[in-house]
Design an enzyme around this catalytic site. Structure first.
Site, PDB file in Angstrom:
ATOM      1  N   HIS A 124       0.802  -1.229   0.000  1.00  0.00           N
ATOM      2  CA  HIS A 124       0.000   0.000   0.000  1.00  0.00           C
ATOM      3  C   HIS A 124       0.837   1.283   0.000  1.00  0.00           C
ATOM      4  CE1 HIS A 124      -3.701  -2.360   1.744  1.00  0.00           C
ATOM      5  NE2 HIS A 124      -3.497  -2.595   0.452  1.00  0.00           N
ATOM      6  N   CYS A 155       6.558  20.760 -12.099  1.00  0.00           N
ATOM      7  CA  CYS A 155       5.441  21.205 -12.928  1.00  0.00           C
ATOM      8  C   CYS A 155       4.394  21.993 -12.137  1.00  0.00           C
ATOM      9  CB  CYS A 155       4.788  19.996 -13.619  1.00  0.00           C
ATOM     10  SG  CYS A 155       3.756  19.027 -12.524  1.00  0.00           S
TER      11      CYS A 155
HETATM   12  C1  BJW Z   1      -3.812  -5.954  16.563  1.00  0.00           C
HETATM   13  C2  BJW Z   1      -3.232  -5.249  17.610  1.00  0.00           C
HETATM   14  C3  BJW Z   1      -2.048  -5.787  18.182  1.00  0.00           C
HETATM   15  C4  BJW Z   1      -4.956  -4.157  16.947  1.00  0.00           C
HETATM   16  N1  BJW Z   1      -1.551  -6.920  17.706  1.00  0.00           N
HETATM   17  N2  BJW Z   1      -3.304  -7.088  16.120  1.00  0.00           N
HETATM   18  C5  BJW Z   1     -13.424  -7.120  -3.581  1.00  0.00           C
HETATM   19  C6  BJW Z   1     -14.572  -7.109  -2.810  1.00  0.00           C
HETATM   20  C7  BJW Z   1     -15.031  -5.923  -2.233  1.00  0.00           C
HETATM   21  C8  BJW Z   1     -14.343  -4.725  -2.399  1.00  0.00           C
HETATM   22  C9  BJW Z   1     -13.220  -4.743  -3.156  1.00  0.00           C
HETATM   23  C10 BJW Z   1     -12.762  -5.913  -3.749  1.00  0.00           C
HETATM   24  N3  BJW Z   1     -11.607  -5.626  -4.418  1.00  0.00           N
HETATM   25  C11 BJW Z   1     -11.344  -4.319  -4.257  1.00  0.00           C
HETATM   26  C12 BJW Z   1     -12.302  -3.763  -3.494  1.00  0.00           C
HETATM   27  C13 BJW Z   1     -12.394  -2.333  -3.082  1.00  0.00           C
HETATM   28  C14 BJW Z   1     -11.447  -1.993  -1.964  1.00  0.00           C
HETATM   29  C15 BJW Z   1     -11.791  -2.787  -0.725  1.00  0.00           C
HETATM   30  O1  BJW Z   1     -11.134  -3.741  -0.359  1.00  0.00           O
HETATM   31  N4  BJW Z   1     -12.784  -2.362   0.003  1.00  0.00           N
HETATM   32  C16 BJW Z   1     -13.162  -3.017   1.247  1.00  0.00           C
HETATM   33  C17 BJW Z   1     -13.329  -1.972   2.321  1.00  0.00           C
HETATM   34  C18 BJW Z   1     -14.343  -3.874   1.029  1.00  0.00           C
HETATM   35  N5  BJW Z   1     -10.074  -2.229  -2.354  1.00  0.00           N
HETATM   36  C19 BJW Z   1      -9.420  -1.375  -3.111  1.00  0.00           C
HETATM   37  O2  BJW Z   1      -9.954  -0.355  -3.528  1.00  0.00           O
HETATM   38  C20 BJW Z   1      -7.979  -1.680  -3.452  1.00  0.00           C
HETATM   39  N6  BJW Z   1      -7.763  -1.468  -4.852  1.00  0.00           N
HETATM   40  C21 BJW Z   1      -8.097  -2.377  -5.794  1.00  0.00           C
HETATM   41  O3  BJW Z   1      -8.409  -3.508  -5.505  1.00  0.00           O
HETATM   42  O4  BJW Z   1      -8.017  -1.893  -7.080  1.00  0.00           O
HETATM   43  C22 BJW Z   1      -8.766  -2.575  -8.088  1.00  0.00           C
HETATM   44  C23 BJW Z   1     -10.254  -2.391  -7.800  1.00  0.00           C
HETATM   45  C24 BJW Z   1     -10.765  -1.174  -7.431  1.00  0.00           C
HETATM   46  C25 BJW Z   1     -12.131  -1.014  -7.164  1.00  0.00           C
HETATM   47  C26 BJW Z   1     -12.979  -2.116  -7.256  1.00  0.00           C
HETATM   48  C27 BJW Z   1     -12.454  -3.353  -7.626  1.00  0.00           C
HETATM   49  C28 BJW Z   1     -11.087  -3.491  -7.900  1.00  0.00           C
HETATM   50  C29 BJW Z   1      -7.049  -0.710  -2.778  1.00  0.00           C
HETATM   51  C30 BJW Z   1      -7.003  -0.873  -1.308  1.00  0.00           C
HETATM   52  C31 BJW Z   1      -6.061   0.186  -0.730  1.00  0.00           C
HETATM   53  C32 BJW Z   1      -6.142   0.235   0.777  1.00  0.00           C
HETATM   54  N7  BJW Z   1      -5.509   1.424   1.220  1.00  0.00           N
HETATM   55  C33 BJW Z   1      -5.480   1.692   2.649  1.00  0.00           C
HETATM   56  C34 BJW Z   1      -4.955   3.144   2.835  1.00  0.00           C
HETATM   57  C35 BJW Z   1      -3.454   3.240   2.628  1.00  0.00           C
HETATM   58  C36 BJW Z   1      -2.956   4.581   2.942  1.00  0.00           C
HETATM   59  C37 BJW Z   1      -3.198   4.971   4.378  1.00  0.00           C
HETATM   60  O5  BJW Z   1      -2.758   4.287   5.309  1.00  0.00           O
HETATM   61  O6  BJW Z   1      -3.832   6.002   4.561  1.00  0.00           O
HETATM   62  O7  BJW Z   1      -4.621   0.759   3.312  1.00  0.00           O
HETATM   63  S1  BJW Z   1      -7.025   1.436   3.445  1.00  0.00           S
HETATM   64  C38 BJW Z   1      -6.411   0.784   4.928  1.00  0.00           C
HETATM   65  O8  BJW Z   1      -6.782  -0.575   5.098  1.00  0.00           O
HETATM   66  C39 BJW Z   1      -4.881   0.766   4.745  1.00  0.00           C
HETATM   67  C40 BJW Z   1      -4.512  -0.523   5.368  1.00  0.00           C
HETATM   68  O9  BJW Z   1      -3.257  -0.976   4.891  1.00  0.00           O
HETATM   69  C41 BJW Z   1      -5.653  -1.429   4.974  1.00  0.00           C
HETATM   70  C42 BJW Z   1      -5.811  -2.620   5.842  1.00  0.00           C
HETATM   71  O10 BJW Z   1      -6.100  -2.269   7.151  1.00  0.00           O
HETATM   72  P1  BJW Z   1      -5.545  -3.165   8.324  1.00  0.00           P
HETATM   73  O11 BJW Z   1      -4.067  -3.194   8.285  1.00  0.00           O
HETATM   74  O12 BJW Z   1      -6.231  -4.466   8.323  1.00  0.00           O
HETATM   75  O13 BJW Z   1      -5.914  -2.260   9.596  1.00  0.00           O
HETATM   76  P2  BJW Z   1      -7.247  -2.114  10.410  1.00  0.00           P
HETATM   77  O14 BJW Z   1      -7.129  -0.828  11.138  1.00  0.00           O
HETATM   78  O15 BJW Z   1      -8.430  -2.342   9.586  1.00  0.00           O
HETATM   79  O16 BJW Z   1      -7.190  -3.340  11.443  1.00  0.00           O
HETATM   80  C43 BJW Z   1      -6.205  -3.456  12.446  1.00  0.00           C
HETATM   81  C44 BJW Z   1      -6.257  -4.875  12.998  1.00  0.00           C
HETATM   82  O17 BJW Z   1      -5.226  -4.999  13.958  1.00  0.00           O
HETATM   83  C45 BJW Z   1      -7.578  -5.204  13.729  1.00  0.00           C
HETATM   84  O18 BJW Z   1      -8.033  -6.477  13.323  1.00  0.00           O
HETATM   85  C46 BJW Z   1      -7.154  -5.240  15.214  1.00  0.00           C
HETATM   86  O19 BJW Z   1      -7.895  -6.173  15.978  1.00  0.00           O
HETATM   87  C47 BJW Z   1      -5.714  -5.651  15.100  1.00  0.00           C
HETATM   88  N8  BJW Z   1      -4.859  -5.235  16.228  1.00  0.00           N
HETATM   89  N9  BJW Z   1      -3.918  -4.125  17.894  1.00  0.00           N
HETATM   90  C48 BJW Z   1      -2.146  -7.569  16.733  1.00  0.00           C
HETATM   91  N10 BJW Z   1      -1.393  -5.153  19.256  1.00  0.00           N
HETATM   92 ZN    ZN Z   2       4.848  17.414 -11.282  1.00  0.00          ZN
END
Ligand code: BJW
Ligand code: ZN
Length: 250
Positions: A124, A155
Site C-alpha cells: 500500500h 510542474c
Molecule cells: C492488533 C493489535 C495488536 C490491533 N496486535 N493485532 C473485492 C470485494 C469488495 C471490495 C473490493 C474488492 N476488491 C477491491 C475492493 C475495493 C477496496 C476494498 O477492499 N474495500 C473493502 C473496504 C471492502 N479495495 C481497493 O480499492 C484496493 N484497490 C483495488 O483492488 O483496485 C482494483 C479495484 C478497485 C475497485 C474495485 C475493484 C477493484 C485498494 C485498497 C487500498 C487500501 N488502502 C489503505 C490506505 C493506505 C494509505 C493509508 O494508510 O492512509 O490501506 S485502506 C487501509 O486498510 C490501509 C490498510 O493498509 C488497509 C488494511 O487495514 P488493516 O491493516 O487491516 O488495519 P485495520 O485498522 O483495519 O485493522 C487493524 C487490525 O489490527 C484489527 O483487526 C485489530 O484487531 C488488530 N490489532 N492491535 C495484533 N497489538
Molecule cells: Zn509534477
C-alpha cells in the site's frame, strides 16, 4: 487451534521449525504497539467526524486536498516519532532463522525496515514519500514546501502521499510477488490485520486453498479467524517474541 497461556501448540512449533519458506502478511495492528494508530483508530480525535472512505480516496483528495494532506501530515509525524516494537523485531529475527522469508505488509510506515527486515513487499505504498499527481515525480523533501498541499518542483502540480487509496490499483509487481509467496510457502502468518481490505485480504485464503497452514495473530476476531489453522489471540508484540523464542530459542 487457540493460543493458551500454557504455551504455543507443539504442532505449530514443529511446523515453524521445519518450514523452508515462511510468508507473513502484516497490517496496522503490528504497529499499534509502537503508537501508530491502526487505520480505523486514525479516524479518532480531530478526525473522528470523517469516514475512512472520505480521506483515503482519490475523490477525497480532489474534493479537499488540504484536509487529506493534513490528515497524512498528522499520521506522518506519528510514524516519524514511532520506534519498532518487539513484534517487528521478532519478525526480523525470524527472517534470520529460515532459508526463505517473505514479509508482505499493508502498512505504509517504515517500522519493518527499521526493525531490520530485508525481504519486504509493501502493498500500500509509503507514507513518508510523496509524488506529483500530474507528472508523477517522486520526492522525499516536500515538507520544506510552504503550500498545503505542497506543489511539485517540476510542474507545479499537487503533491500527494505515495500510498494506495481505495479504488486505486496496487503496484503490479508487488501484488504478483505477494500472490506467489502466498501460494508457494510452507506456512503463512497473518498478523494484525482486519482481513477486510482487498486484495490483501485474499492472501491467507489463497494459502489455505493450497493446503498451506495459516496462523492468525490478532486480539480480535476477523473474517479469517474461523478458517485459520492456528489462532493466536493476543497482541503481536507479546505473541511474536514468545513464538520465536519457543521455536528457535533466540
Ligand atoms: C492488533 C493489535 C495488536 C490491533 N496486535 N493485532 C473485492 C470485494 C469488495 C471490495 C473490493 C474488492 N476488491 C477491491 C475492493 C475495493 C477496496 C476494498 O477492499 N474495500 C473493502 C473496504 C471492502 N479495495 C481497493 O480499492 C484496493 N484497490 C483495488 O483492488 O483496485 C482494483 C479495484 C478497485 C475497485 C474495485 C475493484 C477493484 C485498494 C485498497 C487500498 C487500501 N488502502 C489503505 C490506505 C493506505 C494509505 C493509508 O494508510 O492512509 O490501506 S485502506 C487501509 O486498510 C490501509 C490498510 O493498509 C488497509 C488494511 O487495514 P488493516 O491493516 O487491516 O488495519 P485495520 O485498522 O483495519 O485493522 C487493524 C487490525 O489490527 C484489527 O483487526 C485489530 O484487531 C488488530 N490489532 N492491535 C495484533 N497489538
Ligand atoms: Zn509534477
Amino acid at each position: 487451534m487457540e493460543w493458551d497461556e500454557g504455551g504455543i501448540h507443539q504442532g505449530l512449533i514443529a511446523k515453524l521449525r521445519n518450514s523452508n519458506h515462511i510468508t507473513v502478511l502484516t497490517g496496522a495492528g503490528i504497529s499499534a504497539e509502537s503508537g501508530v494508530p491502526t487505520f480505523r483508530q486514525a479516524q479518532s480525535g480531530l478526525w473522528a467526524q470523517y469516514d475512512p472512505q472520505q480521506l483515503a480516496t482519490p475523490q477525497a483528495f480532489r474534493r479537499n486536498p488540504r484536509l487529506v494532506w493534513e490528515w497524512y501530515s498528522w499520521r506522518r509525524e506519528l510514524v516519524n516519532k514511532a520506534k519498532p516494537n518487539p513484534g517487528h523485531i521478532a519478525l526480523a529475527t525470524m527472517e534470520q532463522q529460515v532459508s526463505r522469508f517473505t514479509l508482505i505488509t499493508q502498512n505504509v510506515d517504515d517500522l519493518h525496515r527499521r526493525a531490520g527486515s530485508q525481504n519486504i513487499i509493501a502493498l500500500h505504498g509509503d507514507i513518508l514519500k510523496t509524488r506529483c499527481i500530474d507528472c508523477r515525480t517522486y520526492t522525499e523533501d516536500a515538507l520544506q514546501n510552504e503550500n498545503i498541499p505542497p506543489r511539485c518542483f517540476h510542474c507545479g502540480g499537487l503533491l500527494r502521499p505515495d500510498v494506495v487509496w481505495f479504488g486505486e490499483s496496487l503496484p503490479t509487481e508487488a501484488l504478483e510477488a505477494a500472490f506467489t509467496a502466498a501460494r508457494e510457502c510452507d506456512l503463512f502468518l497473518s498478523i494484525g490485520t482486519s482481513t477486510l481490505v482487498e486484495p490483501a485480504a485474499s492472501l491467507p485464503f489463497i494459502a489455505l486453498q493450497n493446503d498451506i497452514p495459516v496462523v492468525e495473530i490478532n486480539p480480535e476476531e476477523t473474517p479469517l479467524s474461523g478458517s485459520a489453522t492456528y489462532q493466536l489471540k493476543g497482541a503481536a508484540g507479546k505473541v511474536l517474541p514468545e513464538l520465536v523464542r519457543s521455536v528457535w530459542q533466540v
